[in-house]
Design an enzyme around this catalytic site. Structure first.
Site, short mmCIF file in Angstrom:
data_model
loop_
_atom_site.label_atom_id
_atom_site.label_comp_id
_atom_site.label_asym_id
_atom_site.label_seq_id
_atom_site.Cartn_x
_atom_site.Cartn_y
_atom_site.Cartn_z
N ASP A 49 0.84 -1.20 0.00
CA ASP A 49 0.00 0.00 0.00
C ASP A 49 0.88 1.25 0.00
O ASP A 49 0.36 2.38 -0.12
CB ASP A 49 -1.00 -0.01 1.16
N SER A 50 2.20 1.07 0.07
CA SER A 50 3.12 2.18 -0.17
C SER A 50 2.87 2.80 -1.55
O SER A 50 3.32 3.92 -1.81
CB SER A 50 4.58 1.71 -0.05
N GLU A 186 9.22 -4.36 10.60
CA GLU A 186 9.63 -3.05 10.07
C GLU A 186 10.16 -2.15 11.17
O GLU A 186 9.51 -1.95 12.20
CB GLU A 186 8.43 -2.36 9.35
O1 KIV Z 1 3.49 -1.15 1.70
C1 KIV Z 1 4.65 -1.57 1.68
O2 KIV Z 1 5.43 -1.25 0.76
C2 KIV Z 1 5.10 -2.44 2.76
C3 KIV Z 1 6.54 -2.83 2.78
C4 KIV Z 1 7.39 -1.69 3.07
C5 KIV Z 1 6.80 -3.96 3.68
O3 KIV Z 1 4.34 -2.81 3.57
#
Ligand code: KIV
Length: 279
Positions: A49-50, A186
């Site tokens: 979701d990044s 994380e």
């Molecule tokens: O949304 C994302 O990119 C993530 C990763 C950083 C693990 O959850």
């Protein structure tokens, strides 16, 4: 596991079985071309979701919707043959009840072909994880810094320092006991990440954690130097595509203004040449 040697994508059970072996390699992806670039090199690819921050310019992941995840999930799926596809459950799509989580996880899997979903949370999400796994939805958990909880955590701080360590260990144990096939750690101190990795039976996937984790993940735009709004300490930039891209755009703009682009080789004659490939 080496993706180059494989012909088909691993299953979540293969990822689980990789505990303690060669470190698992993974990156996020949001588009077909990016997915194609990493297919030979990653064990699994996460549609994170990044995407909201990296591609859509949002200031957090909280505005990401199911529709955004599905659209990007479908694009990434088209680029993968050897790496397993995992997709994030966006904020608000799973926290309310196990039933809500199942409904949305099933939709993500059905509409993108992902092999598994990832969701954030430890002890308080354990019942939901068990509910999903019992109904055929493999779950990758995510503890430590959980960006969807940014407003309650009070910022993107390191998690699990000092007297928070036992609670974070309890989170990791809870998701493992609930049946998650792996867990993202994380932004946690390296010594705690090593302790958790030794303690639980499922692979730990580190991001800002420790080289001792069972695998690593990074946001692809961070490691390629495409996302330059800020650089977390845990990111290693393997390329500077953002800078290179801007330099290329500046060169194009200068060429256009100087009428040096298009040049002879980019334009068409009145008559097609009699032989050779169509031009
Ligand atoms: O949304 C994302 O990119 C993530 C990763 C950083 C693990 O959850």
């Amino acid at each position: 596991m080496s993706a180059t040697a494989r012909k088909t994508a691993p299953m979540p059970t293969d990822i689980l079985a990789a505990k303690g072996g060669t470190p698992l390699v993974s990156l996020t992806a949001y588009t077909t071309p990016m997915a194609r670039m990493m297919d030979d090199h990653c064990d699994f690819v996460l549609v994170g979701d990044s995407v909201g921050m990296v591609l859509h310019g949002l200031t957090s992941t909280l505005g990401v919707t199911m529709e955004m995840m599905i659209l990007h999930g479908q694009a990434v799926a088209r680029g993968l043959q050897k790496a397993m596809l995992v997709i994030d459950m966006p904020f608000g799509s799973y926290e309310e009840s196990p039933e809500q989580a199942f409904r949305n996880a099933a939709r993500l899997i059905r509409e993108t072909g992902a092999a598994a979903v990832k969701l954030e949370g430890g002890v308080h999400m354990a019942d939901t994880i068990a509910f999903l796994v019992a109904r055929g939805v493999p779950v990758m958990a995510h503890v430590g810094l959980t960006p969807q909880a940014i407003n309650t955590l009070g910022g993107y701080k390191v998690q699990g320092r000092a007297d928070q360590a036992e609670a974070l260990l309890a989170d990791a144990r809870a998701v493992a006991d609930a049946g998650a096939f792996s867990v993202v750690l994380e932004k946690v101190p390296a010594s705690l990440a090593d302790r958790i990795t030794a303690d639980i039976a499922i692979p730990t996937i580190g991001i800002g954690a420790s080289a001792g984790c069972d695998g690593q993940i990074l946001v692809v735009d961070d490691m390629l130097g495409l996302f330059t709004a800020f650089k977390p300490k845990f990111v290693k930039r393997y390329a500077a595509l953002g800078e290179d891209g801007e330099a290329a755009i500046a060169a194009y703009a200068a060429d256009v203004r100087a009428r040096s682009f298009p040049a002879q080789e980019h334009i068409f004659a009145d008559e097609a040449p009699s032989k050779g490939p169509a031009s």
